[in-house]
Design a protein around this motif. Structure first.
Motif, PDB file in Angstrom:
ATOM      1  N   LEU A 102      77.665  23.514  22.077  1.00 40.12           N
ATOM      2  CA  LEU A 102      76.761  22.218  22.224  1.00 40.12           C
ATOM      3  C   LEU A 102      76.463  21.459  20.998  1.00 40.12           C
ATOM      4  O   LEU A 102      76.419  20.303  21.288  1.00 40.12           O
ATOM      5  CB  LEU A 102      75.213  22.815  22.744  1.00 40.12           C
ATOM      6  CG  LEU A 102      75.391  23.529  23.961  1.00 40.12           C
ATOM      7  CD1 LEU A 102      73.837  24.136  24.176  1.00 40.12           C
ATOM      8  CD2 LEU A 102      75.676  22.400  25.315  1.00 40.12           C
ATOM      9  N   PRO A 105      80.603  19.356  21.113  1.00 40.70           N
ATOM     10  CA  PRO A 105      80.969  19.582  22.421  1.00 40.70           C
ATOM     11  C   PRO A 105      82.634  19.132  22.477  1.00 40.70           C
ATOM     12  O   PRO A 105      82.987  19.336  23.525  1.00 40.70           O
ATOM     13  CB  PRO A 105      80.129  18.357  23.153  1.00 40.70           C
ATOM     14  CG  PRO A 105      79.612  17.605  22.059  1.00 40.70           C
ATOM     15  CD  PRO A 105      79.438  18.451  20.788  1.00 40.70           C
ATOM     16  N   VAL A 203      70.463  21.758  17.941  1.00 37.86           N
ATOM     17  CA  VAL A 203      70.595  21.434  19.320  1.00 37.86           C
ATOM     18  C   VAL A 203      69.159  21.752  20.140  1.00 37.86           C
ATOM     19  O   VAL A 203      68.454  22.936  19.557  1.00 37.86           O
ATOM     20  CB  VAL A 203      71.557  22.404  19.946  1.00 37.86           C
ATOM     21  CG1 VAL A 203      71.608  22.187  21.567  1.00 37.86           C
ATOM     22  CG2 VAL A 203      72.974  22.251  19.584  1.00 37.86           C
ATOM     23  N   SER A 204      68.599  20.537  20.676  1.00 40.49           N
ATOM     24  CA  SER A 204      67.364  21.095  21.189  1.00 40.49           C
ATOM     25  C   SER A 204      67.072  22.107  22.342  1.00 40.49           C
ATOM     26  O   SER A 204      68.280  22.384  23.032  1.00 40.49           O
ATOM     27  CB  SER A 204      66.638  19.567  21.761  1.00 40.49           C
ATOM     28  OG  SER A 204      67.630  19.372  23.029  1.00 40.49           O
ATOM     29  N   LYS A 205      65.986  22.603  22.281  1.00 42.35           N
ATOM     30  CA  LYS A 205      65.764  23.500  23.354  1.00 42.35           C
ATOM     31  C   LYS A 205      65.935  22.925  24.927  1.00 42.35           C
ATOM     32  O   LYS A 205      66.411  23.546  25.413  1.00 42.35           O
ATOM     33  CB  LYS A 205      64.377  24.375  23.243  1.00 42.35           C
ATOM     34  CG  LYS A 205      64.107  25.393  24.028  1.00 42.35           C
ATOM     35  CD  LYS A 205      62.635  25.955  23.678  1.00 42.35           C
ATOM     36  CE  LYS A 205      62.813  27.354  24.297  1.00 42.35           C
ATOM     37  NZ  LYS A 205      63.678  28.211  24.216  1.00 42.35           N
ATOM     38  N   THR A 206      65.535  21.763  24.911  1.00 43.07           N
ATOM     39  CA  THR A 206      65.669  21.186  26.226  1.00 43.07           C
ATOM     40  C   THR A 206      67.177  21.197  26.586  1.00 43.07           C
ATOM     41  O   THR A 206      67.608  21.417  27.717  1.00 43.07           O
ATOM     42  CB  THR A 206      65.358  19.638  26.261  1.00 43.07           C
ATOM     43  OG1 THR A 206      63.984  19.871  25.621  1.00 43.07           O
ATOM     44  CG2 THR A 206      65.002  19.081  27.574  1.00 43.07           C
ATOM     45  N   THR A 207      68.179  20.848  25.643  1.00 42.77           N
ATOM     46  CA  THR A 207      69.502  20.818  26.009  1.00 42.77           C
ATOM     47  C   THR A 207      69.979  22.067  26.514  1.00 42.77           C
ATOM     48  O   THR A 207      70.624  22.197  27.283  1.00 42.77           O
ATOM     49  CB  THR A 207      70.102  20.232  24.841  1.00 42.77           C
ATOM     50  OG1 THR A 207      69.679  18.961  24.434  1.00 42.77           O
ATOM     51  CG2 THR A 207      71.850  20.124  24.789  1.00 42.77           C
ATOM     52  N   LYS A 208      69.671  23.011  25.674  1.00 35.86           N
ATOM     53  CA  LYS A 208      70.151  24.462  25.970  1.00 35.86           C
ATOM     54  C   LYS A 208      69.510  24.950  27.237  1.00 35.86           C
ATOM     55  O   LYS A 208      70.278  25.747  27.989  1.00 35.86           O
ATOM     56  CB  LYS A 208      69.447  25.558  24.901  1.00 35.86           C
ATOM     57  CG  LYS A 208      70.244  25.256  23.550  1.00 35.86           C
ATOM     58  CD  LYS A 208      69.759  26.477  22.505  1.00 35.86           C
ATOM     59  CE  LYS A 208      70.713  26.359  21.329  1.00 35.86           C
ATOM     60  NZ  LYS A 208      70.648  27.493  20.488  1.00 35.86           N
ATOM     61  N   LEU A 210      68.694  22.620  29.841  1.00 34.29           N
ATOM     62  CA  LEU A 210      69.344  22.093  31.167  1.00 34.29           C
ATOM     63  C   LEU A 210      71.072  22.153  31.075  1.00 34.29           C
ATOM     64  O   LEU A 210      71.530  21.959  32.293  1.00 34.29           O
ATOM     65  CB  LEU A 210      69.277  20.630  30.701  1.00 34.29           C
ATOM     66  CG  LEU A 210      67.608  20.071  30.849  1.00 34.29           C
ATOM     67  CD1 LEU A 210      67.537  18.673  30.580  1.00 34.29           C
ATOM     68  CD2 LEU A 210      67.355  20.105  32.237  1.00 34.29           C
ATOM     69  N   PHE A 211      71.549  22.649  29.968  1.00 32.86           N
ATOM     70  CA  PHE A 211      73.050  22.698  30.002  1.00 32.86           C
ATOM     71  C   PHE A 211      73.293  23.842  31.138  1.00 32.86           C
ATOM     72  O   PHE A 211      74.262  23.231  32.070  1.00 32.86           O
ATOM     73  CB  PHE A 211      73.389  23.343  28.589  1.00 32.86           C
ATOM     74  CG  PHE A 211      74.943  23.736  28.563  1.00 32.86           C
ATOM     75  CD1 PHE A 211      75.947  22.685  28.494  1.00 32.86           C
ATOM     76  CD2 PHE A 211      75.243  24.875  28.493  1.00 32.86           C
ATOM     77  CE1 PHE A 211      77.342  22.850  28.456  1.00 32.86           C
ATOM     78  CE2 PHE A 211      76.817  25.164  28.417  1.00 32.86           C
ATOM     79  CZ  PHE A 211      77.749  24.183  28.339  1.00 32.86           C
ATOM     80  N   LEU A 214      72.967  21.968  34.535  1.00 37.42           N
ATOM     81  CA  LEU A 214      73.982  20.893  34.880  1.00 37.42           C
ATOM     82  C   LEU A 214      75.526  21.343  35.040  1.00 37.42           C
ATOM     83  O   LEU A 214      76.204  20.960  35.815  1.00 37.42           O
ATOM     84  CB  LEU A 214      73.668  19.796  34.073  1.00 37.42           C
ATOM     85  CG  LEU A 214      72.412  19.118  33.666  1.00 37.42           C
ATOM     86  CD1 LEU A 214      72.197  18.272  32.696  1.00 37.42           C
ATOM     87  CD2 LEU A 214      72.183  18.182  34.953  1.00 37.42           C
ATOM     88  N   VAL A 215      75.851  22.393  34.188  1.00 38.09           N
ATOM     89  CA  VAL A 215      77.207  22.668  34.478  1.00 38.09           C
ATOM     90  C   VAL A 215      77.583  23.493  35.667  1.00 38.09           C
ATOM     91  O   VAL A 215      78.302  23.064  36.220  1.00 38.09           O
ATOM     92  CB  VAL A 215      77.492  23.810  33.266  1.00 38.09           C
ATOM     93  CG1 VAL A 215      78.751  24.605  33.324  1.00 38.09           C
ATOM     94  CG2 VAL A 215      77.509  23.185  31.999  1.00 38.09           C
ATOM     95  N   ILE A 218      77.741  20.448  38.219  1.00 32.27           N
ATOM     96  CA  ILE A 218      79.204  19.755  38.238  1.00 32.27           C
ATOM     97  C   ILE A 218      80.280  20.644  38.631  1.00 32.27           C
ATOM     98  O   ILE A 218      81.000  19.972  39.518  1.00 32.27           O
ATOM     99  CB  ILE A 218      79.281  19.406  36.585  1.00 32.27           C
ATOM    100  CG1 ILE A 218      78.360  18.547  35.870  1.00 32.27           C
ATOM    101  CG2 ILE A 218      80.949  18.820  36.222  1.00 32.27           C
ATOM    102  CD1 ILE A 218      78.369  18.099  34.568  1.00 32.27           C
TER     103      ILE A 218
ATOM    104  N   ASP B  61      62.132  19.502  18.833  1.00 33.59           N
ATOM    105  CA  ASP B  61      61.827  20.773  19.568  1.00 33.59           C
ATOM    106  C   ASP B  61      63.244  21.955  19.451  1.00 33.59           C
ATOM    107  O   ASP B  61      63.570  22.661  20.358  1.00 33.59           O
ATOM    108  CB  ASP B  61      61.441  20.706  21.069  1.00 33.59           C
ATOM    109  CG  ASP B  61      62.925  19.775  21.561  1.00 33.59           C
ATOM    110  OD1 ASP B  61      62.861  19.765  22.859  1.00 33.59           O
ATOM    111  OD2 ASP B  61      63.798  19.398  21.102  1.00 33.59           O
ATOM    112  N   ASP B  62      63.596  21.715  18.387  1.00 33.78           N
ATOM    113  CA  ASP B  62      64.776  22.994  17.820  1.00 33.78           C
ATOM    114  C   ASP B  62      64.266  24.231  18.055  1.00 33.78           C
ATOM    115  O   ASP B  62      63.137  24.418  17.615  1.00 33.78           O
ATOM    116  CB  ASP B  62      65.457  22.312  16.447  1.00 33.78           C
ATOM    117  CG  ASP B  62      66.007  21.262  16.582  1.00 33.78           C
ATOM    118  OD1 ASP B  62      66.177  20.713  17.552  1.00 33.78           O
ATOM    119  OD2 ASP B  62      66.396  20.558  15.633  1.00 33.78           O
TER     120      ASP B  62
END
Lengths: 380, 63
Positions: A102, A105, A203-208, A210-211, A214-215, A218, B61-62
């Motif tokens: 992440l 990428p 990398v934000s927690k939200t990204t971790k 949602l990843f 979303l994967v 997709i 928010d890391d």
């Protein structure tokens, strides 16, 4: 009236039932156990498989047949729904940290390129005369991912599931030997010395969180047949990353994965019965698996070299990182790190290679799903 | 248009080679690699957008 010796004939019935093919399987079983114990090659899988190979190849063995435990485990755990490999994926997902990917990428592209060996091997298998379903199953050995290989070969009803599984797990253990050989074939020393400074970005927690969701969406929308594989892998990862299910995460990556692993090896041995396994075709399948691993590595490396043609001098990619796009996690990343340090003791490639390696985990399950999707139209 | 039947004139060690299968394997290679790259590029795009949208690097928010 029975003769005195006939009364004891039941004692030698087993010995009389031994065939030379069974002896071969005992040797193979012993070899797998030796590789697990002495060489530390994927011991968690090779040891149960080796023991299972002996177990199912004893004459008149009670573990096969309608009431046999190994046959029941196979029918229920793999044949009916591929439950075992899929549940193992929950554990694997809980173990994987997608952070390095992440954070960088572009490594995702290598997870795609390094699946080339799968498709090259399918073509080669067809040229050797294998039916398409067996060729596809053999190619998936190149996914470098045991559960995916089992699931695809089982779904395609290949008659070589046992050989394919043995090959997939054995070659994964042989990555430290296979990959350096293949990488040296297609790179120069200068290329192997390319330095890649690591500039980690948070990398934000939200990204971790949602990843994985979303994967799954997709992959599921593009290759619906990959949804079981991708979904269970990403479900395990979501448990890990949500931050609220620590206990479940520990269970998934520990006891769940261990329990499934204990029985998966011995269950797969169902496919290692002498009459199905000791054939020239099996040797060919094993050889094809090796080809798949080599061409996966070559595919990843050549793709990195292709990208380098368009990148500025200070952003060049060490082509060896491309080879880590196969799914053998984390062995492949470690191999690349070791090779990088061997060429230049200040060249640390581990984090880049880890990013490519976890991308390979996604790429391999997507490849498996895509093969299953396309197979529907090709194997009508 | 290639005539796969010419290639299929020989018999491989695992059985007869089918021209139809050779064509299917090539189609699988093309579609398969294309499919994987499309999925990977889409995931790349999603990760890029997530990193942009969730304040990557600002430590908000890391972990």
């Amino acid at each position: 009236m029975l003769k005195p010796l006939d009364q004891f004939s039941f004692l030698i019935r087993g010995f009389a039932g031994i065939t030379w093919q069974m002896l071969v399987m005992w040797v193979i079983g012993g070899l797998l156990i030796w590789l697990a114990v002495k060489k530390d090659f994927e011991p968690a899988l090779l040891l149960p498989m080796g023991f299972g190979a002996i177990l199912v190849n004893l004459p008149y063995t009670g573990v096969l047949g309608d009431s046999g435990i190994v046959q029941w485990l196979y029918r229920t755990g793999i044949g009916a729904s591929e439950a075992m490999p899929l549940l193992l994926f929950v554990g694997i997902g809980a173990m994987i940290d997608f952070g390095p990917l992440l954070s960088n990428p572009r490594m995702l592209l290598f997870g795609g390129a390094a699946q080339f060996g799968i498709f090259f091997t399918v073509l080669l298998a067809v040229l050797l005369g294998f039916p398409l379903r067996d060729a596809m199953s053999a190619g998936v050995i190149g996914a470098a991912d045991g559960p995916t290989s089992i699931l695809v070969s089982q779904t395609l009803k290949s008659s070589y599931t046992g050989a394919i599984t043995v090959a997939a797990y054995s070659y994964m253990a042989l990555v430290p030997i296979i990959q350096p050989f293949a990488i040296r074939l297609v790179t120069t020393r200068k290329e192997r010395k390319i330095r890649m400074p690591y500039r980690p970005e948070s990398v934000s927690k939200t990204t971790k969180i949602l990843f994985p969701i979303l994967v799954t969406m997709i992959a599921g929308l593009i290759a619906p047949d990959s949804i079981a594989l991708v979904g269970f892998l990403m479900f395990g990862n979501l448990i890990r990353e949500c931050g609220k299910l620590e206990s479940l995460c520990k269970t998934a990556e520990g006891p769940l994965a261990n329990l499934i692993t204990i029985f998966l090896g011995i269950t797969i041995a169902f496919q290692m019965q002498a009459d199905k396994f000791v054939r020239l075709d099996t040797v060919l399948i094993m050889a094809l698996g090796l080809v798949a691993f080599v061409f996966d590595t070559v595919g990843g490396v050549l793709f990195a070299k292709l990208l380098n043609l368009f990148l500025p001098a200070d952003r060049k990619i060490n082509p060896m990182v491309g080879a880590a796009g196969i799914s053998a996690f984390p062995m492949s990343a470690r191999v690349i790190q070791k090779m990088g340090l061997k060429e230049d003791n200040q060249n640390h490639l581990l984090m880049h290679a880890t990013g490519a390696n976890v991308a390979g985990q996604i790429g391999s399950v997507v490849a498996g799903g895509i093969i299953l999707t396309i197979a529907k139209s090709l194997l009508h | 248009m290639l005539n796969w039947n010419l290639l299929a004139a020989y018999r491989g060690p695992a059985g007869p080679v089918s021209g139809e299968n050779i064509g299917a394997a090539l189609r699988l290679m093309g579609l398969g690699m294309l499919g994987i790259f499309i999925v990977m590029l889409l995931i790349y795009l999603v990760v890029y957008l997530l990193n942009k949208g969730t304040g990557r690097g600002n430590g908000k928010d890391d972990d």
